[in-house]
Design a protein around this motif. Structure first.
Motif, PDB file in Angstrom:
ATOM      1  N   LYS A   2      65.479  46.001  93.903  1.00  0.00           N
ATOM      2  CA  LYS A   2      65.940  47.385  93.976  1.00  0.00           C
ATOM      3  C   LYS A   2      65.724  48.044  92.610  1.00  0.00           C
ATOM      4  O   LYS A   2      65.673  47.374  91.591  1.00  0.00           O
ATOM      5  CB  LYS A   2      67.421  47.437  94.330  1.00  0.00           C
ATOM      6  N   TYR A   3      65.636  49.354  92.613  1.00  0.00           N
ATOM      7  CA  TYR A   3      65.415  50.087  91.377  1.00  0.00           C
ATOM      8  C   TYR A   3      66.471  51.156  91.202  1.00  0.00           C
ATOM      9  O   TYR A   3      66.949  51.748  92.156  1.00  0.00           O
ATOM     10  CB  TYR A   3      64.026  50.737  91.363  1.00  0.00           C
ATOM     11  N   GLY A   4      66.805  51.408  89.947  1.00  0.00           N
ATOM     12  CA  GLY A   4      67.749  52.464  89.615  1.00  0.00           C
ATOM     13  C   GLY A   4      67.033  53.539  88.826  1.00  0.00           C
ATOM     14  O   GLY A   4      66.115  53.268  88.068  1.00  0.00           O
ATOM     15  N   ASN A   5      67.453  54.773  89.000  1.00  0.00           N
ATOM     16  CA  ASN A   5      66.843  55.875  88.292  1.00  0.00           C
ATOM     17  C   ASN A   5      67.285  55.854  86.838  1.00  0.00           C
ATOM     18  O   ASN A   5      68.471  55.825  86.541  1.00  0.00           O
ATOM     19  CB  ASN A   5      67.248  57.190  88.960  1.00  0.00           C
ATOM     20  N   PHE A   6      66.335  55.874  85.923  1.00  0.00           N
ATOM     21  CA  PHE A   6      66.645  55.965  84.499  1.00  0.00           C
ATOM     22  C   PHE A   6      66.824  57.432  84.114  1.00  0.00           C
ATOM     23  O   PHE A   6      67.816  57.808  83.526  1.00  0.00           O
ATOM     24  CB  PHE A   6      65.538  55.336  83.649  1.00  0.00           C
ATOM     25  N   SER A   7      65.834  58.265  84.452  1.00  0.00           N
ATOM     26  CA  SER A   7      65.881  59.660  84.038  1.00  0.00           C
ATOM     27  C   SER A   7      64.890  60.475  84.854  1.00  0.00           C
ATOM     28  O   SER A   7      63.927  59.941  85.394  1.00  0.00           O
ATOM     29  CB  SER A   7      65.543  59.782  82.550  1.00  0.00           C
ATOM     30  N   THR A   8      65.125  61.779  84.896  1.00  0.00           N
ATOM     31  CA  THR A   8      64.181  62.714  85.492  1.00  0.00           C
ATOM     32  C   THR A   8      63.624  63.557  84.362  1.00  0.00           C
ATOM     33  O   THR A   8      64.377  64.129  83.576  1.00  0.00           O
ATOM     34  CB  THR A   8      64.866  63.600  86.547  1.00  0.00           C
ATOM     35  N   LEU A   9      62.300  63.616  84.272  1.00  0.00           N
ATOM     36  CA  LEU A   9      61.624  64.347  83.204  1.00  0.00           C
ATOM     37  C   LEU A   9      60.935  65.578  83.767  1.00  0.00           C
ATOM     38  O   LEU A   9      60.345  65.523  84.849  1.00  0.00           O
ATOM     39  CB  LEU A   9      60.580  63.453  82.527  1.00  0.00           C
ATOM     40  N   ASP A  10      60.982  66.671  83.019  1.00  0.00           N
ATOM     41  CA  ASP A  10      60.261  67.874  83.417  1.00  0.00           C
ATOM     42  C   ASP A  10      58.763  67.612  83.375  1.00  0.00           C
ATOM     43  O   ASP A  10      58.272  66.929  82.480  1.00  0.00           O
ATOM     44  CB  ASP A  10      60.572  69.030  82.461  1.00  0.00           C
ATOM     45  N   CYS A  11      58.044  68.165  84.353  1.00  0.00           N
ATOM     46  CA  CYS A  11      56.590  68.076  84.337  1.00  0.00           C
ATOM     47  C   CYS A  11      56.035  69.176  83.442  1.00  0.00           C
ATOM     48  O   CYS A  11      56.573  70.278  83.395  1.00  0.00           O
ATOM     49  CB  CYS A  11      56.019  68.278  85.742  1.00  0.00           C
ATOM     50  N   PRO A  12      54.939  68.891  82.758  1.00  0.00           N
ATOM     51  CA  PRO A  12      54.307  69.936  81.968  1.00  0.00           C
ATOM     52  C   PRO A  12      53.647  70.965  82.880  1.00  0.00           C
ATOM     53  O   PRO A  12      53.334  70.677  84.031  1.00  0.00           O
ATOM     54  CB  PRO A  12      53.267  69.177  81.149  1.00  0.00           C
ATOM     55  N   THR A  13      53.468  72.149  82.373  1.00  0.00           N
ATOM     56  CA  THR A  13      52.783  73.210  83.114  1.00  0.00           C
ATOM     57  C   THR A  13      51.627  73.710  82.259  1.00  0.00           C
ATOM     58  O   THR A  13      51.577  73.464  81.068  1.00  0.00           O
ATOM     59  CB  THR A  13      53.738  74.380  83.433  1.00  0.00           C
ATOM     60  N   GLY A  14      50.721  74.425  82.875  1.00  0.00           N
ATOM     61  CA  GLY A  14      49.625  74.996  82.111  1.00  0.00           C
ATOM     62  C   GLY A  14      48.261  74.680  82.687  1.00  0.00           C
ATOM     63  O   GLY A  14      47.254  74.994  82.079  1.00  0.00           O
ATOM     64  N   GLY A  15      48.219  74.070  83.838  1.00  0.00           N
ATOM     65  CA  GLY A  15      46.938  73.801  84.479  1.00  0.00           C
ATOM     66  C   GLY A  15      46.122  72.744  83.766  1.00  0.00           C
ATOM     67  O   GLY A  15      46.642  71.938  82.986  1.00  0.00           O
ATOM     68  N   ASP A  16      44.822  72.741  84.030  1.00  0.00           N
ATOM     69  CA  ASP A  16      43.860  71.824  83.416  1.00  0.00           C
ATOM     70  C   ASP A  16      44.230  70.360  83.634  1.00  0.00           C
ATOM     71  O   ASP A  16      44.011  69.516  82.769  1.00  0.00           O
ATOM     72  CB  ASP A  16      43.705  72.136  81.933  1.00  0.00           C
ATOM     73  N   GLY A  17      44.884  70.056  84.756  1.00  0.00           N
ATOM     74  CA  GLY A  17      45.212  68.682  85.097  1.00  0.00           C
ATOM     75  C   GLY A  17      46.278  68.052  84.216  1.00  0.00           C
ATOM     76  O   GLY A  17      46.381  66.831  84.152  1.00  0.00           O
ATOM     77  N   ILE A  18      47.079  68.893  83.548  1.00  0.00           N
ATOM     78  CA  ILE A  18      48.050  68.364  82.593  1.00  0.00           C
ATOM     79  C   ILE A  18      49.120  67.509  83.273  1.00  0.00           C
ATOM     80  O   ILE A  18      49.596  66.533  82.683  1.00  0.00           O
ATOM     81  CB  ILE A  18      48.678  69.488  81.735  1.00  0.00           C
ATOM     82  N   ILE A  19      49.497  67.845  84.504  1.00  0.00           N
ATOM     83  CA  ILE A  19      50.507  67.032  85.198  1.00  0.00           C
ATOM     84  C   ILE A  19      49.971  65.626  85.431  1.00  0.00           C
ATOM     85  O   ILE A  19      50.668  64.639  85.190  1.00  0.00           O
ATOM     86  CB  ILE A  19      50.954  67.695  86.521  1.00  0.00           C
ATOM     87  N   GLN A  20      48.726  65.521  85.872  1.00  0.00           N
ATOM     88  CA  GLN A  20      48.137  64.196  86.108  1.00  0.00           C
ATOM     89  C   GLN A  20      47.974  63.436  84.797  1.00  0.00           C
ATOM     90  O   GLN A  20      48.220  62.229  84.740  1.00  0.00           O
ATOM     91  CB  GLN A  20      46.783  64.314  86.818  1.00  0.00           C
TER      92      GLN A  20
END
Length: 103
Positions: A2-20
């Motif tokens: 089983k896994y526990g959540n450590f943290s939720t992080l904001d995703c970057p924005t700005g296009g150009d595949g930055i989220i990936q």
């Protein structure tokens, strides 16, 4: 396992595949932590609902065994958990510095 959540992080924005790029970087860093500590930490990209519309974030997970162990009975697991938490906290700090201009 089983896994526990450590943290939720904001995703970057700005296009150009930055989220990936951010996801791949987190995934690589978590794999290094997992290999070093013989555990399994990982990241998922999720979509959150909000009045202004959905937005993505990353959820970072650590093994649940690190969250629910008795420090009197399982000292080796506690030691690994403490190392894991330190590394995940350091990783979170590095993440926000690395992607600061996109957050």
């Amino acid at each position: 396992m089983k896994y526990g959540n450590f943290s939720t992080l904001d995703c970057p924005t700005g296009g150009d595949g930055i989220i990936q790029k951010a996801y791949d970087w987190l995934d690589d860093e978590l794999e290094k932590i997992s290999d070093e500590l013989n555990c399994s930490c990982f990241v998922h990209k999720i979509s959150n609902s909000h009045d202004f519309g959905p937005y993505p974030s990353f959820e970072v997970f650590m093994p649940e065994e690190f969250e629910y162990c008795d420090d009197e009975e399982d000292k080796p697991t506690i030691e690994r958990a403490e190392k894991c938490l330190k590394k995940l906290n350091d990783l979170q700090e590095k993440y926000y510095k690395k992607f600061a201009k996109y957050l």
